[in-house]
Design an enzyme around this catalytic site. Structure first.
Site, PDB file in Angstrom:
ATOM      1  N   HIS A 486       0.824  -1.209   0.000  1.00 14.83           N
ATOM      2  CA  HIS A 486       0.000   0.000   0.000  1.00 14.83           C
ATOM      3  C   HIS A 486       0.856   1.255   0.000  1.00 14.83           C
ATOM      4  O   HIS A 486       0.661   2.167  -0.810  1.00 14.83           O
ATOM      5  CB  HIS A 486      -0.909  -0.041   1.235  1.00 14.83           C
ATOM      6  CG  HIS A 486      -1.803   1.139   1.373  1.00 14.83           C
ATOM      7  ND1 HIS A 486      -1.453   2.222   2.135  1.00 14.83           N
ATOM      8  CD2 HIS A 486      -2.986   1.427   0.815  1.00 14.83           C
ATOM      9  CE1 HIS A 486      -2.421   3.122   2.062  1.00 14.83           C
ATOM     10  NE2 HIS A 486      -3.366   2.663   1.267  1.00 14.83           N
ATOM     11  N   CYS A 878       1.345  35.264 -19.397  1.00 12.06           N
ATOM     12  CA  CYS A 878       2.479  35.208 -18.479  1.00 12.06           C
ATOM     13  C   CYS A 878       2.063  35.181 -17.010  1.00 12.06           C
ATOM     14  O   CYS A 878       2.900  35.304 -16.130  1.00 12.06           O
ATOM     15  CB  CYS A 878       3.446  36.359 -18.734  1.00 12.06           C
ATOM     16  SG  CYS A 878       2.681  37.967 -18.498  1.00 12.06           S
TER      17      CYS A 878
HETATM   18  C1  PEP Z   1      -0.274  38.936 -13.905  1.00 10.69           C
HETATM   19  O1  PEP Z   1      -0.972  39.795 -13.409  1.00 10.69           O
HETATM   20  O2  PEP Z   1      -0.728  37.874 -14.357  1.00 10.69           O
HETATM   21  C2  PEP Z   1       1.172  39.122 -13.986  1.00 10.69           C
HETATM   22  C3  PEP Z   1       1.944  38.239 -14.605  1.00 10.69           C
HETATM   23  O3  PEP Z   1       1.701  40.193 -13.383  1.00 10.69           O
HETATM   24  P1  PEP Z   1       1.999  40.290 -11.818  1.00 10.69           P
HETATM   25  O4  PEP Z   1       1.794  38.939 -11.252  1.00 10.69           O
HETATM   26  O5  PEP Z   1       3.381  40.784 -11.701  1.00 10.69           O
HETATM   27  O6  PEP Z   1       0.962  41.283 -11.393  1.00 10.69           O
END
Ligand code: PEP
Ligand code: MG
Length: 927
Positions: A486, A878
């Site tokens: 397990h 991002c």
């Molecule tokens: C976001 O807002 O997604 C970003 C990447 O910027 P920060 O996290 O620096 O506000």
């Protein structure tokens, strides 16, 4: 969204047969594609029967029956019980045996089997159908009274505990007493008479602990409930118990941990019993067609001669390696057939399979198969090997790797240079290294984790009730049990390092200490140890850990992933960038395969010793001081960019202009107020205090009630244009110097954050372009630096078409976009209420972790509007979601972005997911 949510099965058939009839003809009704109806186990039993493998006959009651039963408040749906009755009669006629028969009884197992594997989380009842009459039939058939009485006592014990909830310890105590009275050490030394006595005792325990109020269908005798004699009643109660076990605490916890929907229900498999405990020509075992720990192409697993299945996984007796099976004369033929079956299964499923089998008096029976769980390392090796063996394509290999599992490979390992004080060795059950204080129980692990302490859970062997502790522990160590125990199976699934079978550890969980065989060393609760689940070693103290390197199979699979995701003949390329704001992160990300920097947050460059400079810019009243501060900032920022652009030579670096509210760079006003009060108390004069008071007034004056919605992002550029001017000059100067002085190819891109109104972008862009021209003239070079928008507010998505007229790219800051779409503060929501929302199912997922569909709608709309205005425009993501596997799929496939950008350690995962997104889109197009 949990796995399996939204599966709609409307067909009414509730019971499906599998296996052969009385003439040996296959009468199986289901197949492997039906896991949402028959559960994984039922669907694969059906599939094995279909391809001619030896499967004990039986039938499967669907998952939908379980959910219908539960939704109606534990009431059977109409017609289900009569379908089950028919299936039992059918099974009896297929076998030529009857349940409860006193001459040749049919005995069945009743096992759970959900659409997704949930090892050991739900209930099983074996040997069902035994009563005082049928036990005589079993004796007559086997001519083995000991076996028959042992089967009967096991059945009463299991049924009473699993179905009726009687405390398992009561039976274990009676068993221990019986061993003492009989003067034997092991259960297997008890005689038929002992076991017959135990059956009487066990039935007594049942009567004493089960109330008729709870089970009115049970017979009464002398005012006490009797153990049910009627096999049909036994069967109905057992099925109900298995249905009920879908919602037991550990099953719910396991589903939560593995994102499996609660709505799926479990199927129930009723199957003819075969016995691995009929003497030395019988055996039982669990095995994998390849090594699930490292992927080696070898048969892997354990078996026990003369034992029932549960004995293997329970780790009660020490097992033998599967490779030894063919060396035992009585079992050799079945062992060879098993090895042939491994090959048949792999060729059929085109994947590594995990199986359970029993050999009954020399005859092999397959009790279960499924695509086997494996470590990340094994997953990669098996995928690469199977491509080389011609079994699967590169695309299949890439789509099979679970992105979340890659984290395992990137798990820390022991630092090779560290001196190791090895305490003991065990089995290398789950890779990765862990350091923590010893705890001896699941509850102690949870308590310690709540206090923020790292622990290694040390147990003799784990059981499903330990799941909570296993979930929070950094590592797991057991002194008993094999690699299919397990602890090993669960730890591998969770990606938690585990060393099991550390036999030198004599654990006393009551005294909370471990004596180590052959050593004076005694370990106590709270002592720190380190374990390495890849090497199977236990070390005293805290060993420094390092992260694994990306080599070998991982590189191979990721290079295939790159070919797939970057191939433009099959649609838009899917790029992967990194969020990095210093050269060493950039370097690390390059080694992980990042193509460019998708977000360079410049504010991080104002921290440390540079804080004083930005503070004097913000707080000073005099132009000379401010200009001096700006010059200093320009100098240091230019140095930073030089280094980053040099590292990323030839690759894009998206530099975001300053974003956070300026007071984040200032000292805490509370500390300053305390300092003033202290000086006042010490009798400082007004003159002495004037400067500090003025500073406090300025800092207080910059405070905002909602800073995240305040003077930040592009608003800073509008209000204090000197700052972005300085930043653009630093970017342009660094690029110009690298081109002119070093002949390099820097590719910065300037990104304006938190834009909401088109004019914000237009004005900031205008001043940036002005600076770019000045620097071009100054250095005599031509700079092509695109200027784009960070889209992180819903309004910007709506006016995306307008913004696109003066913007060369959009990169979506989905952290802020999520914050402003939900109206959830990203600073507070995750600690204040999101966990409760998840618990109460107000939300299925944390929207700051996995992108919400509404936010994807906004991104998709902005991409569409932007592309309509500027067809060659670039789009990226991002926010944190750029490294989340499920989010990556939708960003590429629904929103149509060109790249995701994430932290360095998530780059390999993003590369894999980007390829998987492409493959998924292709298969949807082909379908
Ligand atoms: C976001 O807002 O997604 C970003 C990447 O910027 P920060 O996290 O620096 O506000
Ligand atoms: Mg942001």
């Amino acid at each position: 969204m949990g796995r399996g949510r939204g599966i709609a099965v409307t067909d009414e058939q509730r019971v499906f047969r599998f296996g052969s009839d009385e003439h040996g003809n296959d009468v199986t009704e289901g197949d492997a594609s039906m896991k949402y109806r028959l559960g994984g186990k039922g669907a694969n039993l059906a599939e094995m029967a279909r391809i001619g493998l030896p499967v004990p006959p039986g039938f499967t009651i669907t998952c939908q029956t379980c959910t219908a039963y539960a939704n109606a408040g534990n009431v059977w749906p109409e017609g289900a019980l009569s379908e089950i009755d028919e299936a039992v009669e059918d099974l009896e006629s297929r076998l030529g045996k009857r349940l409860g028969d006193s001459h040749d009884p049919l005995l069945v197992s009743v096992r759970s089997g959900a659409p997704f594997s949930m090892p050991g989380m739900m209930d099983t009842v074996l040997n069902l159908g035994l009563n005082d009459e049928s036990v005589q039939g079993l004796i007559a058939q086997t001519e083995n009274p000991r076996f028959a009485w042992d089967s009967y006592r096991r059945f009463i014990q299991m049924f009473s505990n699993v179905v009726m909830g009687v405390d398992a310890d009561l039976f274990e105590n009676a068993l221990t007493q019986r061993r003492l009275v009989a003067g034997v050490r092991a259960d297997s030394d008890l005689s038929a008479d002992d076991l017959q006595e135990l059956v009487i005792e066990f039935k007594e325990i049942f009567s004493e602990n089960v109330s008729q109020t709870a089970y009115p269908e049970l017979d009464l005798s002398n005012g006490r409930v009797q153990f049910p004699r009627d096999p049909r009643l036994q069967l109905r109660l057992a099925i109900q118990a298995v249905f009920g076990s879908w919602m037991n605490e550990r099953a719910c916890l396991y589903r939560k941990h593995n994102s499996i929907s609660d709505d799926l229900g479990t199927a129930v498999n009723v199957q003819v019993m075969v016995f691995g405990n009929k003497g030395n020509t019988s055996a039982t075992g669990v095995a994998f067609t390849r090594n699930p720990a490292d992927g080696t192409h070898e048969f892997y697993g354990d078996f026990l001669v003369n034992a029932q299945g549960e004995d293997v996984v329970a780790g009660i007796r020490n097992t033998e390696p599967i490779s030894d099976l063919v060396g035992i004369p009585e079992l050799a033929a079945a062992g060879r057939q098993l090895e042939e079956t491994f090959v048949i299964l792999e060729n059929h499923y085109r994947d590594m399979c995990d199986i359970e089998f029993t050999i009954e008096q020399g005859r092999l029976w397959m009790l279960q198969t499924r695509v086997g769980k494996r470590t990340a390392q094994a997953a990669l090796k098996i995928a690469v090997d199977m491509v080389e063996e011609g079994l699967i394509s590169r695309e299949e290999a890439v789509s099979r790797i679970d992105p979340a599992q890659l984290d395992q490979l990137l798990h820390p390992q022991f630092d090779m240079t560290a001196k190791l004080d090895i305490l003991a060795r065990g089995l290398n059950a789950s890779p990765g290294a862990a350091v923590g204080e010893i705890v001896f129980s699941s509850d102690d692990a949870v308590a310690a984790a709540e206090e923020g302490r790292s622990v290694v859970l040390v147990r003799w062997e784990t059981n499903p009730d330990d799941l909570k502790g296993m979930t929070v522990a950094e590592g797991i160590l057991t002194s008993h049990g094999g690699k299919t125990s397990h602890a090993a199976v669960i730890a591998r699934g969770m990606g938690t390092p585990c060393v099991c079978g550390v036999e030198a550890f004599h654990i006393d969980a009551v005294k909370k200490e471990v004596r180590i065989e052959g050593s004076d060393h005694i370990l106590h609760e709270g002592d720190v140890i380190s374990i390495d689940g890849a090497q199977g070693i236990v070390v005293a103290g805290a060993v420094p850990l390092v992260s694994a390197e990306m080599t070998g199979d991982l590189d191979t699979v990721l290079s295939w992933a790159d070919e797939i995701r970057l191939d433009t003949t099959s649609g838009r390329a899917h790029h992967v960038r990194v969020n990095a704001d210093n050269p060493s992160d950039a370097q690390l990300a390059l080694s992980f395969g990042a193509e460019a920097i998708g977000l360079c947050r410049t504010e991080h460059m104002f921290l440390g010793e540079r804080k004083d400079i930005i503070q004097s810019f913000i707080l000073s009243d005099t132009d000379t001081v401010r200009i001096h501060a700006l010059d200093e900032l320009l100098r240091v920022q230019t140095e930073d960019f030089l280094e980053i652009f040099r590292t990323m030579n030839g690759r894009s670096v998206v530099v975001r202009l300053i974003d956070p509210p300026l007071h984040e760079f200032l000292d805490d006003p509370r500390e300053l107020a305390i300092e003033i009060a202290r000086l006042e108390a010490l009798g400082a004069t007004e003159d002495e205090l004037a400067e500090k008071r003025a500073l406090l007034r300025r800092i207080d004056g910059m405070a905002e009630s909602n800073p995240m919605l305040g003077l930040r992002g592009v608003r800073l550029s509008i209000v204090y244009p000197d700052l972005p001017l300085m930043q653009v000059r630093a970017i342009a100067t660094a690029a110009a110097r690298l081109i002119r002085d070093e002949g390099l190819d820097p590719k910065p891109e300037i990104m304006i954050p938190l834009v909401s109104i088109t004019e914000e972008h237009v004005q900031t862009r205008a001043i940036a372009e002005q600076v770019l021209k000045e620097v071009e003239r100054e250095y005599g070079v031509s700079l092509e630096i695109p200027i784009g928008t960070m889209v992180e507010l819903p309004r910007a998505c709506f006016v995306a078409g307008e913004i696109a007229k003066t913007s060369e790219f959009f990169c979506f800051g989905t952290n802020d976009l999520t914050q402003t779409t939900f109206g959830f503060s990203r600073d507070d929501a995750e600690s204040k209420f999101i966990p409760i929302y998840l618990h109460k199912k107000v939300l299925d997922d944390n929207p700051f972790e996995t992108i919400d569909e509404t936010v994807v709608d906004l991104v998709a709309m902005a991409v569409e509007r932007g592309r309509a205005v500027r067809p060659d425009m670039h789009f990226g993501v991002c926010g944190e979601h750029g490294g989340d596997p499920r989010s990556i799929l939708v960003f590429f496939n629904r929103a149509g972005v060109d790249y995701v950008s994430c932290s360095p350690y998530r780059v390999p995962i993003a590369r894999l997911c980007a390829a998987q997104a492409k493959l998924e889109a292709q298969s949807e197009r082909d379908a």
